[in-house]
Scaffold this motif. Structure first.
Motif, PDB file in Angstrom:
ATOM      1  N   ILE A 140      -5.406 -14.303  48.548  1.00 48.87           N
ATOM      2  CA  ILE A 140      -4.165 -14.535  49.296  1.00 48.87           C
ATOM      3  C   ILE A 140      -2.967 -13.936  48.564  1.00 48.87           C
ATOM      4  N   TRP A 141      -2.961 -14.148  47.235  1.00 47.75           N
ATOM      5  CA  TRP A 141      -1.781 -13.782  46.456  1.00 47.75           C
ATOM      6  C   TRP A 141      -1.629 -12.283  46.257  1.00 47.75           C
ATOM      7  N   SER A 142      -2.652 -11.504  46.612  1.00 43.70           N
ATOM      8  CA  SER A 142      -2.550 -10.064  46.384  1.00 43.70           C
ATOM      9  C   SER A 142      -1.970  -9.322  47.589  1.00 43.70           C
ATOM     10  N   GLN A 143      -1.597 -10.068  48.636  1.00 42.57           N
ATOM     11  CA  GLN A 143      -1.077  -9.397  49.845  1.00 42.57           C
ATOM     12  C   GLN A 143       0.422  -9.157  49.748  1.00 42.57           C
ATOM     13  N   LEU A 187       2.577  -7.816  52.627  1.00 38.67           N
ATOM     14  CA  LEU A 187       2.639  -8.720  53.776  1.00 38.67           C
ATOM     15  C   LEU A 187       3.658  -9.843  53.544  1.00 38.67           C
ATOM     16  N   PHE A 188       3.730 -10.336  52.293  1.00 38.73           N
ATOM     17  CA  PHE A 188       4.738 -11.353  51.978  1.00 38.73           C
ATOM     18  C   PHE A 188       6.140 -10.807  52.243  1.00 38.73           C
ATOM     19  N   GLY A 189       6.365  -9.575  51.802  1.00 41.96           N
ATOM     20  CA  GLY A 189       7.676  -8.975  51.997  1.00 41.96           C
ATOM     21  C   GLY A 189       8.031  -8.839  53.467  1.00 41.96           C
ATOM     22  N   ILE A 190       7.059  -8.375  54.255  1.00 46.83           N
ATOM     23  CA  ILE A 190       7.283  -8.212  55.690  1.00 46.83           C
ATOM     24  C   ILE A 190       7.579  -9.552  56.353  1.00 46.83           C
TER      25      ILE A 190
END
Lengths: 197, 197, 197
Positions: A58-61, A64-67
């Motif tokens: 999960i933490w490597s996305q 996607l977090f930024g978006i």
């Protein structure tokens, strides 16, 4: 590639839906971020817990977090009168997210040889679990339990993939389009599952 | 040593806040214990789940369980008119707990080389996650989503530690004091994050 | 063998109680399934998370899933006037489920050398955790926190087993019967734990 784009569309739509609900229940900006991130990433997280995929994935996305962060910020501060126009598009993008996430969740579960029931649960949790947690955090009865047909389409994806009826990129894309269409039809005609009362 | 004391103060304050809320929503003694323990230990538990620290570490904190048990029992049965006096102190101790737990959570996450976003999530969940679950169990909209600035200070701790801007015991203690002060200021001046409506 | 039967009885009773509550809050059929499965399997799932038993064990209970599915379907569609008659039986079966699940949870925890407090938490979560999540999903204050004595009997099972006071099949069966009796007595006499207000 196609997959990444669908993933991005779904993440944005889910994040925006969380921000909209935070506005509805009058939460502050932090509530908006938590609800947005929960909707976008909570389903995948619960799925990973349930079928024991390492959570660190999960933490490597990062991107996607930024978006999602951007989408939530814009959705939280956008003027009220924009929302009306946008809501229809959010339902459409959300349907893409539901389908893409459900298929992805089912694929994950199949790849670790989970039994059929776990594949279906993984599809439902990945597709609809984020919205479920979002609604619990917003203090309301989870939408998936009482209105329209939503999680059932995710279960359908899990069923088709778990039984190995849909294999390869084309079949998967076809399944995705079918789910999006059925989801849009259920919204349009206000299809509901049977209620008892 | 200092750390253990802060940990104890935070645990007591969190446990008491759970017992107070159980009284407010008219739960019974068992509800008081569950809400108290949830507030005191739930944040660390969720953090351990999210960043995959073994959960058994939670179960080895025997003496903290005993202290929380005592605090909840006293807070649950104390006469109503005591609570008014106590509440201000609970807010202060709770601020210490928030800061100590957030820093601890961020340190844990850093020690397992988690990425920055996971460090921030770990800080927020450890500092504010217990109160979040407490409010869900109490059937109310989680406080951290709509009133005052609370979880943001935990996120701030995660940010500072995740970026390696605060290292060593003195810098950490300084960060803790800064967070406690900012939290008390936010309460005093009723600072709020932006709401949309 | 006896154990399997008790497990089946408990699973059915828990699944039915979830379906009944889905009817009460006017959820649709999918809500019924989710609430039913959550009540029947959610407690074991949370326990496995909390004391780190591999979760895959949950997914291998195929025939229990089938039984729960059947029970929920029948309970969801059954005519209203049947429910009145059935409710007393559900309370009785539910007491068997509570006792059987709590003992099973405590045994699991003991088998992995968990400390006493974790044994008690495992017993409570396995016996009463499913109902707790069910109530959160149904948008109501969890029953175990405010009415009658329920989770305390699960804690009692954890205590007796954790202290090694109950060993072997006969002692365990005796403990189960004692818990069922006490649970039925608490319902009959409307025993309550102390409330503050």
């Amino acid at each position: 590639m196609t997959w990444d784009i669908l993933n991005i569309i779904g993440t944005i739509a889910f994040a925006i839906s969380g921000a909209f609900i935070a506005r509805e229940v009058n939460y502050d900006l932090l509530g908006g971020y938590v609800l947005g991130f929960t909707t976008a990433f909570g389903g995948g997280l619960v799925r990973n817990l349930l079928i024991e995929i390492p959570i660190e994935l999960i933490w490597s996305q990062d991107y996607l977090f930024g978006i999602a962060f951007l989408g939530i910020t814009i959705a939280f501060f956008m003027p009220d009168n924009w929302i009306g126009h946008l809501k229809k598009w959010v339902i459409f993008f959300d349907a893409i997210g539901l389908a893409a996430f459900a298929i992805q969740g089912a694929d994950y579960a199949v790849s670790i040889q989970a039994p059929l029931i776990a594949v279906i649960v993984a599809a439902v949790m990945t597709g609809a679990g984020g919205g479920l947690i979002r609604d619990v955090f917003a203090g309301r009865k989870p939408m998936i339990f009482h209105s329209e047909i939503y999680a059932l389409w995710a279960a359908f994806a899990g069923f088709m993939i778990g039984l190995d009826l849909m294999r390869g990129p084309y079949a998967t894309l076809f399944l995705l389009i079918v789910i999006v269409i059925f989801r849009m039809i259920s919204v349009h005609f206000k299809w509901n599952l049977p209620h008892k009362k």
